[in-house]
Structure formats: structure tokens, C-alpha cells
Scaffold this motif. Structure first.
Motif, PDB file in Angstrom:
ATOM      1  N   CYS A   1       0.950  -1.058   0.039  1.00 21.38           N
ATOM      2  CA  CYS A   1      -0.010   0.415  -0.099  1.00 21.38           C
ATOM      3  C   CYS A   1       1.055   1.263   0.289  1.00 21.38           C
ATOM      4  CB  CYS A   1      -1.028  -0.270   1.399  1.00 21.38           C
ATOM      5  SG  CYS A   1      -1.984  -1.656   1.243  1.00 21.38           S
ATOM      6  N   GLY A   2       0.917   2.155  -0.722  1.00 17.63           N
ATOM      7  CA  GLY A   2       1.417   3.553  -1.328  1.00 17.63           C
ATOM      8  C   GLY A   2       2.967   3.230  -1.894  1.00 17.63           C
ATOM      9  N   ALA A   3       3.081   4.587  -2.366  1.00 17.14           N
ATOM     10  CA  ALA A   3       3.982   4.679  -2.838  1.00 17.14           C
ATOM     11  C   ALA A   3       6.096   4.367  -2.570  1.00 17.14           C
ATOM     12  CB  ALA A   3       4.129   6.169  -3.602  1.00 17.14           C
ATOM     13  N   CYS A   4       5.532   4.304  -1.072  1.00 18.77           N
ATOM     14  CA  CYS A   4       6.563   3.913  -0.303  1.00 18.77           C
ATOM     15  C   CYS A   4       6.644   2.220  -0.331  1.00 18.77           C
ATOM     16  CB  CYS A   4       6.880   4.128   1.458  1.00 18.77           C
ATOM     17  SG  CYS A   4       6.558   5.685   1.522  1.00 18.77           S
ATOM     18  N   ALA A   5       5.712   1.414  -0.291  1.00 17.77           N
ATOM     19  CA  ALA A   5       5.945   0.320   0.138  1.00 17.77           C
ATOM     20  C   ALA A   5       6.213  -0.117  -1.458  1.00 17.77           C
ATOM     21  CB  ALA A   5       4.624  -0.300   0.349  1.00 17.77           C
ATOM     22  N   CYS A   6       5.562   0.453  -2.652  1.00 21.80           N
ATOM     23  CA  CYS A   6       5.731  -0.126  -3.748  1.00 21.80           C
ATOM     24  C   CYS A   6       7.547  -0.021  -4.610  1.00 21.80           C
ATOM     25  CB  CYS A   6       5.139   0.423  -4.758  1.00 21.80           C
ATOM     26  SG  CYS A   6       3.417   0.070  -4.165  1.00 21.80           S
ATOM     27  N   THR A   7       7.401   0.678  -4.522  1.00 16.35           N
ATOM     28  CA  THR A   7       8.772   1.576  -5.271  1.00 16.35           C
ATOM     29  C   THR A   7      10.629   2.291  -4.077  1.00 16.35           C
ATOM     30  OG1 THR A   7       8.618   3.623  -5.320  1.00 16.35           O
ATOM     31  CG2 THR A   7       7.671   2.095  -7.001  1.00 16.35           C
ATOM     32  N   GLY A   8       9.571   2.261  -3.076  1.00  6.91           N
ATOM     33  CA  GLY A   8      10.754   3.154  -2.350  1.00  6.91           C
ATOM     34  C   GLY A   8      10.248   4.838  -1.859  1.00  6.91           C
ATOM     35  N   GLY A   9       9.083   5.315  -2.995  1.00  8.50           N
ATOM     36  CA  GLY A   9       8.489   5.951  -3.068  1.00  8.50           C
ATOM     37  C   GLY A   9       9.320   7.799  -2.199  1.00  8.50           C
ATOM     38  N   VAL A  10       9.235   8.872  -1.562  1.00  6.28           N
ATOM     39  CA  VAL A  10       9.816   9.921  -1.151  1.00  6.28           C
ATOM     40  C   VAL A  10      10.734   9.253  -0.457  1.00  6.28           C
ATOM     41  CG1 VAL A  10       7.265  11.247  -1.540  1.00  6.28           C
ATOM     42  CG2 VAL A  10       8.669  10.307   0.820  1.00  6.28           C
ATOM     43  N   PHE A  11      11.075   8.423  -0.119  1.00  6.35           N
ATOM     44  CA  PHE A  11      12.231   7.593   0.655  1.00  6.35           C
ATOM     45  C   PHE A  11      13.725   7.114  -0.305  1.00  6.35           C
ATOM     46  CE2 PHE A  11       8.543   7.495   3.832  1.00  6.35           C
ATOM     47  CZ  PHE A  11       9.519   7.866   5.371  1.00  6.35           C
ATOM     48  N   ARG A  12      12.889   6.965  -1.310  1.00  5.64           N
ATOM     49  CA  ARG A  12      13.929   5.963  -2.002  1.00  5.64           C
ATOM     50  C   ARG A  12      15.099   6.876  -2.793  1.00  5.64           C
ATOM     51  NH1 ARG A  12      12.142   3.033  -6.661  1.00  5.64           N
ATOM     52  NH2 ARG A  12      13.784   1.911  -7.914  1.00  5.64           N
ATOM     53  N   GLY A  13      16.281   5.632  -2.124  1.00  2.00           N
ATOM     54  CA  GLY A  13      17.740   6.195  -2.288  1.00  2.00           C
ATOM     55  C   GLY A  13      18.441   6.837  -1.116  1.00  2.00           C
TER      56      GLY A  13
END
Ligand code: SF4
Lengths: 279, 174
Positions: free
Chosen positions: B85-97
Motif C-alpha cells: 500500500c502506498g508509493a513507499c511500499a511499491c517503489t520506495g516513494g519519497v524515501f527512495r535512495g
């Protein structure tokens, strides 16, 4: 023949009836919170789904104790419905609860241990009250048999109203309802003793909960004597009382529960016993 | 009687936050409330991996939470599905990298349904779960394992070492 037929039918259908009561209760609870709630047969859907999960057990004794919990609870219910000795019924119920406590202690899960501790404490809270109520019934009817209470020509409720209030106060502990649901406490210990059960073995514990409903409502029915209409009225009243209480109160901790039960409920039942002895 | 058709009717949900900002968790909890009321589909938020069918994960997988995530996933009996659920869980979202997280749940456990949105809406979550139910019905009772555990768990002095779990799962992957 006929007076044996109804109890035997009730005993055989007890899990079904308990499941329906549980399903209905979930709807009522949802309606009280302005939700729609699950379908009536939801507990049975859960049951069938759980049968289809991959089997996982912690160790065999744990699973066995869970199943024995269910079996001994059903046995206690059978003795009660057949009009057996009330003290025997209470101790059989105690036996089934101690089996689930043992199952809780037999794993290494901390939540399971916590749940077992709390279940043991709730026994301490409701058991004395139930025994006092049984003794009061003995003082009134001259027999410990449940059948004597079922056949008593006037409702026991009129003779022992305080005991009925005490029973209403301990039923939430037995059925694990708020405010006395420390033993289950889904948000704290995620179910307590039942946490390590899964799949088809959880089913035994889940169904035992339904049997507990039938058991408790039969205890309530006991107070109506041979007046069946009053008995049904009492059961309906208890049903709504339990759900309203469950929805409107927050969980107390185990010390508060124990203190409340052993001071208020126990004294009520005891005063009732004294009245029954001396009048 | 086909028992598999009953999976759809009583999906029990386990919700795990693998390090997100809590935004998605609140949306998941909103689904349980009176407005969306997912209990009408028979869903319960169990909080117990051993009794649940659907794992709802939110948040990027931080280095602290990945072992727990895999452990929770391993404790769920099959058939089970994972919804991220959410951008984070799918790709990392705002936390990516960022140095403390891996970005994306699917690097550790197989994900069946991705639900997008930074702060996913409850409607989207319900839609995702309903799609997941379709997948759940097709699944078998065969063991499923997590996908990636190459990274060594923390094993410094005084740290909890969960390497054994990783070792058990690794041979099954290759
Ligand atoms: S997707 Fe957005 S709202 Fe959801 S946990 Fe991540 S940062 Fe928070």
C-alpha cells in the motif's frame, strides 16, 4: 423421552447455535457503531476458510490441548444442558479453561504466556462468584442439579435478583468482552492464548468461543426456572446488555478487574446467599 | 464442496508498517471505520500472522524492519497474498535512495497487488484488496518464500542475529 430430546438436540447443535449467536452479535455490534457489519453466516465462512489453510503447528501437545479445550467445553455444556450437577459443570468448565492455559504456557511466545497469565487471573475473578451462585441455587432448590433449577415452579430470578446482577457482572469476563477482556485484549496481546494457533487447529479454539456463548446464555436461562418465556426474555436482555457494554466501555487492567469482581460481584452474590439461607 | 470459494468471503488482514510515515496506516485504519466498513466483506484486522490471509504492507523497507517483514511473511500459512500500500511500499516513494532503506517491499517478499498513491485513498486500498481476493482464490497451499535475502542481517556484537532464518529460506530460493 421428550424432555431428553430437546437437551440432546441442543447439545448436538450447540456449535451451530453459538456460531449464529456470534454472527448476529457481530452485526448488532456493527449497527451500534453505525456500520453495516458482516453477513450473519460470517463465522461459518471463517470456519470453512480456516479449514483450507496450510497446517502449521508449534508442537503437537499445543495443538492437542487446543482441541481438548473444545472437547471438554462441549462436555461441560452437555452436562449443564442435561441437568447435571452445577458444581460439576463449573469445574468442567474450569478444566477446559485450564487446558487452554496450559496450551498458552507450552509455547515460547511471550504474548501467549501473557494471555495465559491473564486467563488464569480472570478465572480467579469469575469462578468464586459462580460457585456462590451455585450454592445459592442449592439453598433455594435443595439440590445442586441444574434440572432442579430448570423445573423449579417459580423463576429463581425473583428469589435471587442480586445473584443475577452478580452473574451479569462476571459474564463479560467469561465471554471476554470489554471492559473485562484483558485475557484476549486484541490490541495488546493479539488474542492472548490463541495467538499461536493457526489454520484448522485455530478452529477448535474459535469454535470453543461459540460454545462459550451457549454455555453462558444457558446459565442465564437457569434463572427463569420453568418459565420459558421469561428465560428467553432474560437471554435477549443479556445479549443486548453485553453488546452495549462491550461497545461503550474501555478495557480496564487486570488489577481493576480483579478488585471489582472480588469486591462488588462477589459481595452481591454473597449477600444473596445469606438472604437465601436466612429467609 | 469447494473450500477455496470461501477464502473470498473471510479474508483476515494483517497490517505491517515497514517504516513508512504512518500516512498509509491511517488510511488502512480508516477502511475499518464506519464510512468504509470493510468488515461487511468479512475482513478483520487480526494482527496475528498465523491466522491471516492478506498482508498489507506500508512503507519502504528499512534495514531495521526487513527481517521482521520476512519473518512475519514466513509465519503466515498459505494461501496468502501481499498487497503493498502506498508509493513507499511499491517503489520506495519519497524515501527512495536513502541510506536507511531499500525501497520497495517486492525486493523481499513476492507482492501480488500494488496500490499507488502517497497516502493511498481508502477506496484504492479496498479496490486493491478486492483484486487480491481474486488472486487468493487461485493460489494453492504450496509453500511460498520471500524473494531476496542476500543481504546479511546485522550481526555485530550485542545485536540480534537473525541469520539462521535467512539461511533456512535461502536454499529454497535457489
Ligand atoms: S506512501 Fe506516502 S503516505 Fe504512505 S507511508 Fe509512504 S510517505 Fe507515508
Amino acid at each position: 423421552m421428550n424432555d431428553l430430546l430437546i437437551p440432546v438436540l441442543l447439545i448436538l447443535l450447540a456449535p451451530l447455535i453459538g456460531g449464529l449467536v456470534y454472527g448476529f452479535e457481530r452485526i448488532i455490534k456493527a449497527r451500534m457503531q453505525r456500520r453495516i457489519g458482516p453477513p450473519l453466516l460470517q463465522p461459518f465462512y471463517d470456519f470453512l476458510k480456516l479449514a483450507d489453510k496450510r497446517k502449521m503447528i508449534v508442537h503437537s501437545a499445543h495443538a492437542f490441548l487446543g482441541i481438548m479445550h473444545f472437547v471438554s467445553l462441549w462436555f461441560a455444556l452437555a452436562v449443564l444442558l442435561l441437568g447435571g450437577d452445577l458444581i460439576l459443570v463449573i469445574f468442567l468448565h474450569l478444566l477446559s479453561t485450564s487446558l487452554i492455559i496450559l496450551a498458552g504456557y507450552s509455547t515460547r511466545s511471550i504474548f501467549s504466556h501473557l494471555g495465559a497469565n491473564r486467563t488464569a487471573i480472570s478465572i480467579l475473578a469469575y469462578e468464586p462468584v459462580l460457585i456462590i451462585i451455585a450454592v445459592s441455587i442449592f439453598m433455594l432448590t435443595g439440590s445442586f442439579d441444574a434440572s432442579a433449577a430448570f423445573n423449579w415452579d417459580q423463576p429463581l430470578l425473583y428469589k435471587m435478583p442480586l445473584a443475577f446482577i452478580a452473574l451479569l457482572l462476571v459474564l463479560p469476563i467469561k465471554l471476554k468482552k470489554s471492559p473485562f477482556d484483558v485475557a484476549e485484549a486484541h490490541q495488546e496481546v493479539t488474542g492472548g492464548v490463541e495467538i499461536e494457533f493457526s489454520g484448522i487447529f485455530f478452529e477448535a479454539v474459535y469454535t470453543a468461543k461459540w460454545l462459550d456463548y451457549v454455555f453462558c446464555y444457558t446459565l442465564v436461562f437457569l434463572f427463569a426456572g420453568n418459565n420459558i418465556l421469561l428465560g428467553i426474555g432474560l437471554m435477549v436482555f443479556t445479549f443486548f446488555y453485553l453488546n452495549a457494554l462491550d461497545n461503550s466501555s474501555a478495557r480496564v487492567n487486570y488489577k481493576q478487574m480483579l478488585r471489582f469482581s472480588l469486591t462488588v460481584s462477589f459481595s452481591l452474590a454473597f449477600i444473596n446467599l445469606l438472604i437465601n439461607i436466612f429467609t | 464442496m469447494n473450500l477455496a470459494s470461501y477464502r473470498k468471503k473471510s479474508p483476515w488482514i494483517l497490517h505491517y508498517n515497514a517504516g513508512g510515515c504512518n500516512g498509509c496506516d491511517i488510511e488502512i485504519l480508516a477502511c475499518l471505520g464506519p464510512k468504509y466498513d470493510i468488515e461487511r466483506f468479512g475482513m478483520i484486522n487480526t494482527g496475528n500472522p498465523k491466522q491471516s490471509d492478506i498482508l498489507l504492507v506500508t512503507g519502504p523497507v528499512t534495514k531495521r524492519s526487513r527481517e521482521r517483514l520476512v519473518e512475519i511473511y514466513a509465519q503466515m500459512p498459505e494461501p496468502k497474498v501481499v498487497v503493498s500500500c502506498g508509493a513507499c511500499a511499491c517503489t520506495g516513494g519519497v524515501f527512495r535512495g536513502m541510506y536507511n532503506c531499500e525501497g520497495g517491499v517486492d525486493q523481499y517478499i513476492p507482492v501480488d497487488v500494488y496500490v499507488c498513491g502517497c497516502g493511498t485513498r481508502p477506496e484504492q486500498i479496498i479496490d486493491g484488496v478486492v483484486q487480491a481476493l481474486g488472486i487468493l482464490e487461485q493460489k494453492t497451499k504450496a509453500m511460498e518464500v520471500s524473494v531476496r535475502l542476500q543481504k546479511e542481517p546485522l550481526k555485530e556484537e550485542g545485536q540480534i542475529n537473525r541469520r539462521n532464518i535467512a539461511d533456512q529460506i535461502k536454499p529454497a530460493l535457489s
